[in-house]
Motif scaffolding. Structure first.
Motif, PDB file in Angstrom:
ATOM      1  N   LEU A  32       0.839  -1.193   0.000  1.00  0.00           N
ATOM      2  CA  LEU A  32       0.000   0.000   0.000  1.00  0.00           C
ATOM      3  C   LEU A  32       0.877   1.247   0.000  1.00  0.00           C
ATOM      4  N   ALA A  33       0.387   2.307  -0.604  1.00  0.00           N
ATOM      5  CA  ALA A  33       1.122   3.583  -0.592  1.00  0.00           C
ATOM      6  C   ALA A  33       1.201   4.138   0.824  1.00  0.00           C
ATOM      7  N   ASP A  34       0.206   3.799   1.676  1.00  0.00           N
ATOM      8  CA  ASP A  34       0.116   4.358   3.027  1.00  0.00           C
ATOM      9  C   ASP A  34       1.336   4.093   3.896  1.00  0.00           C
ATOM     10  N   HIS A  35       2.062   3.025   3.632  1.00  0.00           N
ATOM     11  CA  HIS A  35       3.190   2.666   4.490  1.00  0.00           C
ATOM     12  C   HIS A  35       4.536   3.060   3.892  1.00  0.00           C
ATOM     13  N   THR A  36       4.530   3.638   2.702  1.00  0.00           N
ATOM     14  CA  THR A  36       5.769   4.097   2.086  1.00  0.00           C
ATOM     15  C   THR A  36       6.016   5.547   2.496  1.00  0.00           C
ATOM     16  N   ILE A  37       7.090   6.102   1.992  1.00  0.00           N
ATOM     17  CA  ILE A  37       7.435   7.496   2.289  1.00  0.00           C
ATOM     18  C   ILE A  37       6.781   8.469   1.314  1.00  0.00           C
TER      19      ILE A  37
ATOM     20  N   VAL B 122       2.850  16.388   0.510  1.00  0.00           N
ATOM     21  CA  VAL B 122       2.329  17.453   1.371  1.00  0.00           C
ATOM     22  C   VAL B 122       3.146  18.717   1.143  1.00  0.00           C
ATOM     23  N   GLU B 123       2.518  19.834   1.375  1.00  0.00           N
ATOM     24  CA  GLU B 123       3.207  21.108   1.199  1.00  0.00           C
ATOM     25  C   GLU B 123       3.979  21.508   2.457  1.00  0.00           C
ATOM     26  N   ASP B 124       3.374  21.296   3.599  1.00  0.00           N
ATOM     27  CA  ASP B 124       3.985  21.707   4.867  1.00  0.00           C
ATOM     28  C   ASP B 124       4.020  20.538   5.837  1.00  0.00           C
ATOM     29  N   ALA B 125       4.936  20.598   6.769  1.00  0.00           N
ATOM     30  CA  ALA B 125       5.056  19.633   7.869  1.00  0.00           C
ATOM     31  C   ALA B 125       5.057  18.180   7.393  1.00  0.00           C
ATOM     32  N   PRO B 126       6.029  17.812   6.557  1.00  0.00           N
ATOM     33  CA  PRO B 126       6.084  16.412   6.120  1.00  0.00           C
ATOM     34  C   PRO B 126       6.383  15.486   7.300  1.00  0.00           C
ATOM     35  N   HIS B 127       5.763  14.333   7.283  1.00  0.00           N
ATOM     36  CA  HIS B 127       6.008  13.343   8.335  1.00  0.00           C
ATOM     37  C   HIS B 127       5.924  11.953   7.726  1.00  0.00           C
ATOM     38  N   LEU B 128       6.577  11.027   8.392  1.00  0.00           N
ATOM     39  CA  LEU B 128       6.570   9.644   7.938  1.00  0.00           C
ATOM     40  C   LEU B 128       5.366   8.918   8.516  1.00  0.00           C
TER      41      LEU B 128
ATOM     42  N   ASP C 156      13.370  16.641   6.744  1.00  0.00           N
ATOM     43  CA  ASP C 156      12.479  17.172   7.775  1.00  0.00           C
ATOM     44  C   ASP C 156      11.715  16.051   8.467  1.00  0.00           C
ATOM     45  N   ALA C 157      11.220  15.096   7.683  1.00  0.00           N
ATOM     46  CA  ALA C 157      10.460  13.983   8.244  1.00  0.00           C
ATOM     47  C   ALA C 157      11.348  13.064   9.085  1.00  0.00           C
ATOM     48  N   VAL C 158      12.544  12.780   8.612  1.00  0.00           N
ATOM     49  CA  VAL C 158      13.467  11.905   9.342  1.00  0.00           C
ATOM     50  C   VAL C 158      13.901  12.561  10.652  1.00  0.00           C
ATOM     51  N   MET C 159      14.087  13.867  10.650  1.00  0.00           N
ATOM     52  CA  MET C 159      14.531  14.562  11.861  1.00  0.00           C
ATOM     53  C   MET C 159      13.471  14.509  12.973  1.00  0.00           C
ATOM     54  N   GLN C 160      12.221  14.233  12.622  1.00  0.00           N
ATOM     55  CA  GLN C 160      11.164  14.128  13.627  1.00  0.00           C
ATOM     56  C   GLN C 160      11.150  12.770  14.333  1.00  0.00           C
TER      57      GLN C 160
END
Length: 168
Positions: free
Chosen positions: A27-32, A38-44, A81-85
């Motif tokens: 599923l796409a839901d579990h990939t990066i 997203v435009e702002d606040a990317p997260h994994l 940005d996502a990895v740093m979270q």
């Protein structure tokens, strides 16, 4: 933790997930992918647990990540940005595709250290491409460095000896 960023899904397949019909890894839901959409606040997304290891799989859906990050180069920094979270990991190993694409650039920009497998003479010739890739990634990850070269399938040629000598 492990992350597969190659749409060919070599790491995902090596973990045995290519034979499991209907597995969440497809599923796409579990990939990066969402990181680039997203435009702002990317997260994994939440990782899958595979043999006790947190894992973000890959599949054909990641082909969209290349086009998303190619159309807007600022999205290449979204991965970092996502990895740093992320919290609670000593290491995150990111498996990348071998060709230089926007998705590879994003994965490298998310890293602090790079391990480079170098296969035969062709791999030695590609070290200049690696240098350009590292310079591009420094905009997002200023302290990035190659921590290890792993020569494999080396032949004892003049080029191989010369490049290895230069690296030492």
């Amino acid at each position: 933790a492990l992350m597969d960023t190659d749409p060919q899904a070599s790491l995902t397949k090596s973990l045995g997930l290519h034979d499991v019909a209907g597995h969440p890894a497809f599923l796409a839901d579990h990939t990066i992918l969402d990181v680039f959409q997203v435009e702002d606040a990317p997260h994994l997304p939440s990782p899958l647990n595979v043999s006790g290891v947190d894992f973000w799989p890959s599949n054909d859906h990641l082909l969209k990540a290349d086009s998303e990050s190619a159309s807007d180069r600022s999205k290449q920094g979204h991965m970092r940005d996502a990895v740093m979270q992320l919290e609670g990991y000593d290491f995150l190993i990111i498996d990348t595709k071998p060709g230089v694409t926007p998705l590879l650039n994003a994965a490298v920009a998310a890293a602090d250290h790079i391990v480079v497998p170098v296969s035969g003479d062709k791999g030695m010739e590609n070290l200049q491409k690696l240098s350009r890739l590292m310079k591009a990634a420094q905009g997002f990850s200023p302290h990035i460095k190659v921590s290890l070269f792993v020569p494999n399938r080396q032949r004892n040629t003049v080029l191989a000896r010369s490049v290895l000598k230069d690296l030492q």
